[in-house]
Design a protein around this motif. Structure first.
Motif, PDB file in Angstrom:
ATOM      1  N   ASP A 272      11.449   8.109   3.288  1.00 45.27           N
ATOM      2  CA  ASP A 272      12.007   6.838   2.827  1.00 45.27           C
ATOM      3  C   ASP A 272      11.460   6.582   1.430  1.00 45.27           C
ATOM      4  N   VAL A 273      12.284   6.830   0.420  1.00 47.60           N
ATOM      5  CA  VAL A 273      11.866   6.686  -0.974  1.00 47.60           C
ATOM      6  C   VAL A 273      12.109   5.253  -1.411  1.00 47.60           C
ATOM      7  N   GLY A 274      11.054   4.571  -1.803  1.00 45.78           N
ATOM      8  CA  GLY A 274      11.150   3.187  -2.255  1.00 45.78           C
ATOM      9  C   GLY A 274       9.773   2.621  -2.511  1.00 45.78           C
ATOM     10  N   TYR A 275       9.627   1.905  -3.616  1.00 41.54           N
ATOM     11  CA  TYR A 275       8.306   1.378  -3.959  1.00 41.54           C
ATOM     12  C   TYR A 275       8.061   0.064  -3.225  1.00 41.54           C
ATOM     13  N   ARG A 276       6.823  -0.120  -2.833  1.00 39.26           N
ATOM     14  CA  ARG A 276       6.405  -1.324  -2.103  1.00 39.26           C
ATOM     15  C   ARG A 276       4.957  -1.619  -2.485  1.00 39.26           C
ATOM     16  N   VAL A 277       4.678  -2.868  -2.850  1.00 40.64           N
ATOM     17  CA  VAL A 277       3.325  -3.293  -3.194  1.00 40.64           C
ATOM     18  C   VAL A 277       2.615  -3.656  -1.898  1.00 40.64           C
ATOM     19  N   LEU A 278       1.727  -2.779  -1.440  1.00 42.25           N
ATOM     20  CA  LEU A 278       0.998  -3.037  -0.194  1.00 42.25           C
ATOM     21  C   LEU A 278      -0.095  -4.076  -0.399  1.00 42.25           C
ATOM     22  N   ASP A 279      -0.837  -3.948  -1.479  1.00 42.27           N
ATOM     23  CA  ASP A 279      -1.840  -4.939  -1.852  1.00 42.27           C
ATOM     24  C   ASP A 279      -2.112  -4.770  -3.344  1.00 42.27           C
ATOM     25  N   GLN A 280      -3.150  -5.408  -3.845  1.00 40.64           N
ATOM     26  CA  GLN A 280      -3.414  -5.407  -5.277  1.00 40.64           C
ATOM     27  C   GLN A 280      -3.732  -4.016  -5.815  1.00 40.64           C
ATOM     28  N   ASP A 281      -4.277  -3.142  -4.990  1.00 41.69           N
ATOM     29  CA  ASP A 281      -4.714  -1.836  -5.449  1.00 41.69           C
ATOM     30  C   ASP A 281      -3.865  -0.688  -4.925  1.00 41.69           C
ATOM     31  N   ARG A 282      -2.761  -0.982  -4.214  1.00 41.39           N
ATOM     32  CA  ARG A 282      -1.967   0.097  -3.638  1.00 41.39           C
ATOM     33  C   ARG A 282      -0.474  -0.188  -3.824  1.00 41.39           C
ATOM     34  N   VAL A 283       0.210   0.803  -4.392  1.00 39.57           N
ATOM     35  CA  VAL A 283       1.662   0.755  -4.550  1.00 39.57           C
ATOM     36  C   VAL A 283       2.234   1.996  -3.879  1.00 39.57           C
ATOM     37  N   GLN A 284       3.018   1.775  -2.846  1.00 42.15           N
ATOM     38  CA  GLN A 284       3.624   2.885  -2.108  1.00 42.15           C
ATOM     39  C   GLN A 284       4.954   3.244  -2.744  1.00 42.15           C
TER      40      GLN A 284
END
Length: 382
Positions: A86-98
């Motif tokens: 599943d390709v798509g960016y998601r901000v998990l928290d302040q230090d992690r971008v999926q």
């Protein structure tokens, strides 16, 4: 190896010298050569000996060669399991971008998180842009309060629309003041602003290039690793350009939209398409309609806003929406056995590279005026 040559543009012949990184691939045919220039720094205004001098803009040039390669031999590998991505960016928290989630057939889940150095570079790049904006707004305030005297008519028109003027307009205003040989606090402030902003923009341009190179290198490594680990990769057939044009409506979407250019999802998809033939992996594209909104366990609709990472369906099943999308992709691929999906497998890569080259450069001349016949693609062709 250092080499030189000549590049002809219409009736002008330009000599050049460049670093030849590696020889052409064995059995390859050179089809096109393109000289691509990128401005790495804008013009700089500096004061030397009481006068203001302008240093020209800096440019970086690359010679891009398009080579036709013979078909790659099919790699014999033991059977490997399939996985959905599943390709798509998601901000998990302040230090992690999926940027993607991988679900294997055996249920193993892996999240692809952008490395921390890339995020640090991105945040510092935003800080540099904020400093540039602050310097510009402070200069506009000074020009409103104490405009230079004796301005020519063109400069007065710029001052009348100062609120809408950007960096280019302020540089034009400085050039007009220097042409009119004006002096005073406002002109000195303009000159100092141009020097500071030019320095900040040079730093930002260099940082942006290093950040993008680091991101693309990481994407290529992740794509190669995934293609070596799985025999089939199932992804959504998404129009990323259409997704990018959608305006964010909620605060969560607006915060996530700041990372859109950093994620560069098209680069990751291109890396997968490039690595799949080399590893003998089949890349299957499944229509994206309903993969997130439909529960993979019962087929009912998932409830809740799309900004929420965990959703619940009408029957009470709870699932991470990215994991749920991957399960739906695997189920659709297994049901159709991959026959109805568009796929890219091992085989000739020459047309893929040529189409990618034309699409990347958006070169209308090459796509409409240059026509290659079947003889040109044969070993005896040019």
């Amino acid at each position: 190896m250092l080499t030189d040559g000549y590049f002809r543009v219409q009736d002008v012949t330009l000599p050049f010298r460049l670093v030849y990184h590696r020889p052409l691939p064995a059995g390859g045919y050179l089809k096109a050569a393109t000289l691509v220039g990128t401005q790495t720094a804008p013009p700089v205004y500096r004061r030397q000996g009481g006068t203001v001098v302008q240093r020209p803009a800096r440019w970086q040039w690359r010679l891009c060669l398009t080579v036709e390669l013979p078909p790659a031999p099919r790699i014999a590998r033991p059977p490997r399991q399939a996985a959905a991505i599943d390709v798509g960016y998601r901000v998990l928290d302040q230090d992690r971008v999926q940027v993607a989630l991988v679900l294997a057939e055996d249920g193993t889940v892996e999240r692809l998180i952008l490395p921390e150095p890339i995020l640090r570079s991105f945040r510092y790049l935003r800080e540099l842009q904020q400093r540039i904006d602050t310097e510009t707004e402070q200069l506009k305030q000074v020009l409103r309060e104490r405009p230079p005297a004796g301005l020519p008519e063109a400069a007065q028109r710029l001052l009348s629309v100062l609120t809408k003027v950007r960096d280019g307009g302020l540089r034009r205003l400085l050039a007009l003041c220097l042409e009119a040989q004006l002096d005073g606090p406002a002109v000195e402030r303009l000159t100092a602003w141009a020097a500071r902003v030019s320095s900040l923009r040079r730093e930002a341009a260099g940082l942006r290039q290093r950040m993008i190179r680091h991101r693309n290198w990481w994407y290529q490594n992740q794509a190669a690793r995934l293609c070596r680990a799985f025999g089939t990769l199932v992804i959504e057939a998404l129009d990323l350009r259409e997704l990018a044009e959608q305006e964010p409506t909620t605060p969560v979407q607006q915060e996530a939209a700041k990372y859109r250019q950093l994620a560069g999802l098209s680069r990751f998809r291109a890396a997968l398409q490039h690595a799949a033939p080399r590893a003998g992996t089949t890349l299957v594209q499944i229509p994206a309609a309903g993969t997130t909104a439909r529960c993979a366990a019962c087929g009912r609709a998932m409830l809740g806003p799309r900004e929420e990472q965990v959703l619940r369906c009408e029957q009470g099943h709870v699932a991470d929406q990215d994991v749920n999308a991957c399960r739906n992709l695997l189920q659709q691929w297994q049901a159709s056995a991959g026959a109805a999906a568009s796929q890219t497998g091992p085989g000739p890569r020459r047309w893929t590279r040529l189409r990618g080259f034309l699409s990347l450069l958006r070169c209308k001349y090459l796509s409409t005026q240059v026509i290659w016949s079947a003889a040109d693609l044969s070993p005896g062709g040019r």
